[in-house]
Design a protein around this motif. Structure first.
Motif, short mmCIF file in Angstrom:
data_model
loop_
_atom_site.label_atom_id
_atom_site.label_comp_id
_atom_site.label_asym_id
_atom_site.label_seq_id
_atom_site.Cartn_x
_atom_site.Cartn_y
_atom_site.Cartn_z
N GLY A 116 0.78 -1.24 0.00
CA GLY A 116 0.00 0.00 0.00
C GLY A 116 0.80 1.27 0.00
O GLY A 116 0.23 2.37 0.07
N LEU A 117 2.14 1.18 -0.09
CA LEU A 117 2.97 2.39 -0.10
C LEU A 117 3.13 2.91 -1.53
O LEU A 117 2.94 2.18 -2.50
CB LEU A 117 4.36 2.09 0.47
N MET A 118 3.50 4.17 -1.64
CA MET A 118 3.95 4.70 -2.92
C MET A 118 5.36 4.18 -3.18
O MET A 118 6.04 3.67 -2.27
CB MET A 118 3.93 6.23 -2.90
N ALA A 119 5.82 4.32 -4.44
CA ALA A 119 7.11 3.75 -4.82
C ALA A 119 7.89 4.72 -5.68
O ALA A 119 7.36 5.31 -6.62
CB ALA A 119 6.90 2.44 -5.58
N GLY A 120 9.19 4.86 -5.36
CA GLY A 120 10.08 5.71 -6.13
C GLY A 120 11.32 4.93 -6.52
O GLY A 120 11.95 4.29 -5.66
N PHE A 121 11.70 5.00 -7.79
CA PHE A 121 12.85 4.23 -8.30
C PHE A 121 14.01 5.15 -8.63
O PHE A 121 13.85 6.20 -9.25
CB PHE A 121 12.45 3.47 -9.56
N ILE A 122 15.21 4.72 -8.20
CA ILE A 122 16.46 5.39 -8.54
C ILE A 122 17.41 4.33 -9.08
O ILE A 122 17.70 3.35 -8.39
CB ILE A 122 17.10 6.04 -7.29
N PRO A 123 17.92 4.46 -10.30
CA PRO A 123 18.86 3.44 -10.79
C PRO A 123 20.25 3.61 -10.18
O PRO A 123 20.71 4.74 -9.96
CB PRO A 123 18.90 3.72 -12.30
N ARG A 124 20.88 2.51 -9.88
CA ARG A 124 22.28 2.50 -9.42
C ARG A 124 23.02 1.50 -10.31
O ARG A 124 23.31 0.37 -9.88
CB ARG A 124 22.38 2.14 -7.96
N PRO A 125 23.36 1.87 -11.54
CA PRO A 125 23.92 0.92 -12.50
C PRO A 125 25.31 0.40 -12.15
O PRO A 125 25.77 -0.55 -12.78
CB PRO A 125 23.94 1.71 -13.81
N GLN A 126 25.95 0.98 -11.13
CA GLN A 126 27.26 0.50 -10.70
C GLN A 126 27.21 -0.26 -9.39
O GLN A 126 28.27 -0.60 -8.84
CB GLN A 126 28.22 1.69 -10.57
N GLU A 127 26.02 -0.55 -8.88
CA GLU A 127 25.94 -1.23 -7.59
C GLU A 127 26.74 -2.53 -7.59
O GLU A 127 27.46 -2.83 -6.64
CB GLU A 127 24.48 -1.52 -7.22
N HIS A 128 26.60 -3.30 -8.64
CA HIS A 128 27.27 -4.60 -8.72
C HIS A 128 28.52 -4.55 -9.60
O HIS A 128 29.08 -5.60 -9.92
CB HIS A 128 26.30 -5.66 -9.24
N GLY A 129 28.95 -3.37 -9.97
CA GLY A 129 30.15 -3.23 -10.77
C GLY A 129 29.89 -3.33 -12.26
O GLY A 129 28.73 -3.37 -12.71
#
Length: 233
Positions: free
Chosen positions: A187-200
């Motif tokens: 039931g929460l709202m959702a916000g997305f932020i990409p982190r394309p280097q998280e896994h290298g």
């Protein structure tokens, strides 16, 4: 509707666990490849929590799971440490660098709404990490509050309840689409932020939003700017 609170995934979304853990590994275990060790340690994260989620063991703080996972990773790499060195390395997750946009972006967002982590990390771990990385949380929420691990719905609902807010007044922000799916289902709202280097290099997952999220931003600074302007995507 502008959210009254933003709660954040932390490992990967707000802080760079890969480089932070690898840095401590390189100092403590110079004989191993530090990024490979960090990835192997992190790969044990979900299986360890799943035993708790499935009822195979009572809730234990992530600090304890990190120490157990470290022992397994040391064995897999054929590495040995003295007990004091092993205890010090087990706390590497408290010393992770924030992504460059995170501290100032969070500070700006905090002028508009409450902000808190909703992490699988314990209150102790999240508090020490916030002090290390300069994260200006209003409070610490997540697994220790719910005594459960994401993506169980009670984690998200307990965070909203702790703030005395309806779930729909709270936005979960994460770089992981599965986290957002679980939050949205609760039931929460959702916000997305990409982190394309998280896994290298070569990361293939979570490079873009894969759901109809309420807000999509380039990073936390951009998220704060979009909230200020009332722009979702």
């Amino acid at each position: 509707m502008r959210p009254q609170a933003f709660i954040f995934d932390v490992f990967g979304t707000v802080v760079d666990w890969r480089s932070g853990v690898a840095r401590d590994v390189s100092r403590a275990l110079p004989q191993v490849e530090p990024f490979a060790f960090a990835a192997a340690w992190r790969a044990r994260y979900q299986p360890a929590m799943e035993r708790v989620r499935a009822g195979g063991r009572p809730y234990v703080a992530l600090d304890e799971l990190h120490a157990e996972m470290l022992d397994e990773t040391l064995a897999a790499f054929g590495a040995r440490m003295t007990p004091p060195a092993r205890a010090a390395l087990a706390t590497a997750w408290e010393r992770l660098p924030a992504w460059p946009d995170a501290p100032d972006g969070l500070a700006r967002l905090r002028t508009m709404a409450m902000i808190a982590p909703c992490s699988n990390g314990s209150i102790a771990l999240m508090t020490r990490l916030a002090r290390y990385a300069g994260l200006p949380w209003d409070c610490v929420l997540g697994a220790d509050v719910a005594r459960a691990y994401k993506p169980q719905p009670e984690v998200y609902l307990a965070a909203a309840a702790a703030l005395r807010l309806a779930p729909g007044a709270v936005m979960m922000v994460a770089a992981h689409n599965d986290d957002l799916r679980a939050a949205r289902a609760a039931g929460l709202m959702a916000g997305f932020i990409p982190r394309p280097q998280e896994h290298g290099p070569g990361q293939t997952a979570d490079l873009s939003p894969d759901g109809p999220w309420d807000l999509v931003a380039d990073d936390i600074a951009d998220l704060a700017a979009r909230v200020s302007l009332g722009v979702g995507r």
